[in-house]
Design a protein around this motif. Structure first.
Motif, PDB file in Angstrom:
ATOM      1  N   GLU A  52       1.246  -0.958   0.060  1.00 15.63           N
ATOM      2  CA  GLU A  52      -0.087   0.048   0.079  1.00 15.63           C
ATOM      3  C   GLU A  52       0.813   1.444  -0.514  1.00 15.63           C
ATOM      4  O   GLU A  52       1.987   1.692   1.008  1.00 15.63           O
ATOM      5  N   GLY A  53       0.417   2.469  -0.933  1.00 20.37           N
ATOM      6  CA  GLY A  53       1.396   3.564  -1.217  1.00 20.37           C
ATOM      7  C   GLY A  53       0.511   4.341  -1.037  1.00 20.37           C
ATOM      8  O   GLY A  53      -0.436   4.954  -1.342  1.00 20.37           O
ATOM      9  N   THR A  54       1.206   5.308  -0.146  1.00 21.30           N
ATOM     10  CA  THR A  54       0.300   6.525   0.701  1.00 21.30           C
ATOM     11  C   THR A  54       1.825   7.846  -0.813  1.00 21.30           C
ATOM     12  O   THR A  54       2.972   7.897  -0.355  1.00 21.30           O
ATOM     13  N   VAL A  55       0.445   8.689  -1.515  1.00 26.85           N
ATOM     14  CA  VAL A  55       0.975   9.501  -2.795  1.00 26.85           C
ATOM     15  C   VAL A  55       1.450  10.841  -1.845  1.00 26.85           C
ATOM     16  O   VAL A  55       0.238  10.886  -1.262  1.00 26.85           O
ATOM     17  N   LYS A  56       2.519  11.059  -2.656  1.00 27.27           N
ATOM     18  CA  LYS A  56       2.707  12.655  -1.887  1.00 27.27           C
ATOM     19  C   LYS A  56       1.452  13.798  -2.752  1.00 27.27           C
ATOM     20  O   LYS A  56       0.613  13.158  -3.962  1.00 27.27           O
ATOM     21  N   GLU A  57       1.221  14.906  -2.065  1.00 25.85           N
ATOM     22  CA  GLU A  57       0.008  15.150  -2.355  1.00 25.85           C
ATOM     23  C   GLU A  57       0.220  15.892  -3.807  1.00 25.85           C
ATOM     24  O   GLU A  57      -1.425  16.233  -4.092  1.00 25.85           O
ATOM     25  N   LEU A  58       0.502  16.298  -4.323  1.00 26.09           N
ATOM     26  CA  LEU A  58       0.676  16.578  -5.625  1.00 26.09           C
ATOM     27  C   LEU A  58       0.681  15.219  -6.599  1.00 26.09           C
ATOM     28  O   LEU A  58       1.518  14.417  -6.713  1.00 26.09           O
ATOM     29  N   PRO A  59      -0.525  15.076  -6.952  1.00 29.48           N
ATOM     30  CA  PRO A  59      -0.128  13.870  -8.042  1.00 29.48           C
ATOM     31  C   PRO A  59       0.791  13.596  -8.906  1.00 29.48           C
ATOM     32  O   PRO A  59       0.666  15.058  -9.606  1.00 29.48           O
ATOM     33  N   GLY A  60       0.266  12.865  -9.051  1.00 27.79           N
ATOM     34  CA  GLY A  60       1.919  12.309  -9.811  1.00 27.79           C
ATOM     35  C   GLY A  60       3.159  12.461  -9.643  1.00 27.79           C
ATOM     36  O   GLY A  60       3.917  12.060 -10.534  1.00 27.79           O
TER      37      GLY A  60
END
Length: 103
Positions: free
Chosen positions: A39-47
């Motif tokens: 499970e990954g948590t993506v940084k606030e800025l998409p992509g």
């Protein structure tokens, strides 16, 4: 299809799990099952990329100890898993595991 980040997450999960199973078997441990979830948590800025990733391993074995897994995960992180080597330092990777006795 999958996004690039989903593909990266799957690659890390598969590479780390197969590396763990291989290294444990090389140590003559009996491994009848090895499953991984990621499970990954993506940084606030998409992509932009991952902020962190959690890898959870479920190992089925009558003779693998927590110390065996700690050592094997460290070896995979530091040298044995090529995908882990490529992403190391780019985001935090946390590992968790559960050992089930083989029936």
């Amino acid at each position: 299809g999958y996004t690039g980040l989903e593909g990266l997450l799957m690659s890390l999960a598969v590479c780390s799990a197969t590396t763990l199973a291989y290294l444990l078997r090389k140590e003559r441990k009996t491994v009848s099952g090895c499953e991984v979830s990621a499970e990954g948590t993506v940084k606030e800025l998409p992509g932009v990329g991952f902020e962190s990733v959690d890898l959870s391993f479920d190992i089925t074995s009558p003779d693998v100890s927590p110390q065996d897994l700690d050592r094997t995960i460290a070896l995979a992180r530091e040298a044995a898993c090529p995908v882990w080597q490529m992403v190391k330092g780019n985001f935090e990777i946390r590992t968790h595991y559960n050992i089930q006795d083989a029936v």
